[in-house]
Write an enzyme that holds these catalytic residues in place. Structure first.
Site, short mmCIF file in Angstrom:
data_model
loop_
_atom_site.label_atom_id
_atom_site.label_comp_id
_atom_site.label_asym_id
_atom_site.label_seq_id
_atom_site.Cartn_x
_atom_site.Cartn_y
_atom_site.Cartn_z
CG HIS A 207 -10.64 5.37 -26.30
ND1 HIS A 207 -11.21 5.56 -25.06
CD2 HIS A 207 -9.44 4.78 -26.08
CE1 HIS A 207 -10.39 5.11 -24.13
NE2 HIS A 207 -9.31 4.63 -24.71
CD GLU B 9 -7.88 1.10 -27.84
OE1 GLU B 9 -7.32 0.61 -26.83
OE2 GLU B 9 -7.80 2.31 -28.14
CG HIS B 10 -11.49 0.39 -23.79
ND1 HIS B 10 -11.24 0.34 -22.45
CD2 HIS B 10 -10.69 1.37 -24.28
CE1 HIS B 10 -10.33 1.26 -22.13
NE2 HIS B 10 -9.99 1.90 -23.23
CD GLU C 103 -8.21 5.29 -21.14
OE1 GLU C 103 -7.48 5.63 -22.10
OE2 GLU C 103 -8.97 4.29 -21.20
#
Length: 415
Positions: free
Chosen positions: A27, A30-31, A107
């Site tokens: 993840h 992905e950022h 997040e």
């Protein structure tokens, strides 16, 4: 019907491919894929796509990471050029990584740590899976995110972002031959690389019931139950046949407005007129690179304990195991499935997501049609059979979210 196109890049890597100590790296990467490449500065990818009149986003799941852009059809090649560059030459500084790690931590706080229900599901998931990598949260444990280094993300990219582990999906108002030429021109130049061997991490058979009690500051308690179940592989074997029947069972319980759980628990038609739950649901994954679970959950109505709601949920499974389901009831579920597949075709983004998902799971491009055809063949006897075989006390996982006063938590923390 509209001069627009969707470009999706799918990579067959997700949280299930991580190792302990670096949970969440898929993840985080992905950022970082938006933070620079050989051609672009940090944030420039998003700026370029917006300037083309497009919109974009990305997501990471247990099984995959996907990047998607929707643009005017005549701007597709520019997006493919940018996408190929980002895939092959993702580059950014350690300082950029540090800034983005702070974003990911926030997040996690907002989506998980500030939600007692999300924290309960995270803990429940870690209990349900013992050996499977599905036990780790997609976003990662906070301690792993805090300890992650820029090199962890760079190594993950180098290891998994190879052409043989990725697929480009294009849908919309496009010419197939021209798209192929553009794909070969931009993606075809990326050097080939071997996909790392994936070691099997087989989940051991559950030999007894498991129970989790999670306390948090919440207005309402909640109960969730899960049983291990097979996934649909597309093969004509017992596991896939059972998977189709379990999907039908989930539809009978919770596949449409006024389905069995809603009628019996929320409306109170099956409990002497008494409402047991404010909401109740059934879920089953069907597709995935790893094994799946069948879940039942409920938010108890006022005056009803979580144990009473759990008993009411199990009663509906037991009723189907004992009495079966009617042809009319099952046909309604099948009609809902068929309608859903037809409506999906109205969205080119939905088409791209579906095609990419089939590829991730090793299924053919026409898997949607094949799946519906096989679901239509599921019989009431098959639904009754899986209800009898899979929902045993021995393999039951139960999670309870119980309210706890904020001041009680503060006192406990001060000890």
């Amino acid at each position: 019907r509209a001069p627009t196109a969707v470009h999706m890049l799918w990579v067959r890597v997700g949280s299930m491919d991580e190792v302990d100590g670096t949970s969440g790296v898929a993840h985080v990467l992905e950022h970082m894929m938006f933070k620079g490449s050989e051609l672009l500065k940090p944030g420039e990818f998003s700026q370029r796509v917006s300037a083309l009149g497009g919109r974009l986003n990305a997501f990471t799941s247990r099984d995959a990471t996907a990047y998607h852009e929707q643009v005017p059809a005549d701007r597709l090649e520019e997006v493919m050029r940018l996408g190929a560059d980002r895939f092959a030459t993702n580059r950014w500084s350690d300082e950029e990584f540090a800034r983005e790690i702070a974003v990911v931590k926030e997040e996690r706080r907002q989506r998980t740590e500030e939600s007692p229900r999300a924290r309960m599901f995270e803990a429940f998931n870690a209990m349900v899976w013992q050996a499977s990598p599905y036990r780790r949260p997609v976003i990662g444990w906070m301690s792993d995110i805090e300890a992650m280094t820029p090199q962890d993300a760079r190594d993950f990219h180098r290891r998994w972002y190879v052409p043989a582990n990725a697929a480009v999906v294009i849908t919309g108002d496009v010419d197939v031959q021209r798209v192929r030429e553009m794909a070969e021109r931009h993606y075809g130049r990326i050097p080939a690389g071997a996909v790392p061997a994936r070691k099997p991490r087989t989940e051991p058979a559950q030999q007894g019931p498991r129970r989790l009690v999670y306390r948090g500051v919440t207005d309402q308690p909640m109960v969730v139950m899960a049983w291990h179940a097979p996934r649909y592989s597309g093969q004509d074997d017992e596991a896939s046949r059972d998977a189709l029947a379990l999907a039908a069972l989930a539809g009978v319980l919770d596949g449409y407005s006024g389905a069995r759980l809603d009628r019996a628990l929320v409306q109170g038609q099956g409990n002497a007129g008494k409402r047991v739950a404010d909401s109740a649901s059934a879920g089953y994954g069907l597709l995935g690179r790893g094994p799946q679970v069948f879940t039942l959950s409920a938010v108890p109505a006022r005056g009803v304990t979580p144990e009473m709601a759990a008993a009411a949920l199990k009663l509906e499974i037991e009723r189907i195991a004992r009495e079966g389901v009617s042809d009319v009831e099952l046909q309604r579920v099948k009609t809902q499935w068929t309608a859903s597949e037809v409506y999906k075709l109205d969205s080119i983004m939905g088409q791209a997501q579906e095609l990419g998902s089939y590829w991730i799971n090793g299924l053919p491009l026409d898997a949607g049609e094949r799946l519906i055809a096989r679901l239509r063949e599921v019989t009431p006897a098959q639904v009754q059979a899986v209800a009898q075989r899979y929902f045993t006390e021995r393999t039951l996982n139960t999670g309870l979210l119980l309210p706890e006063a904020a001041e009680g938590i503060a006192k406990e923390g001060a000890k």
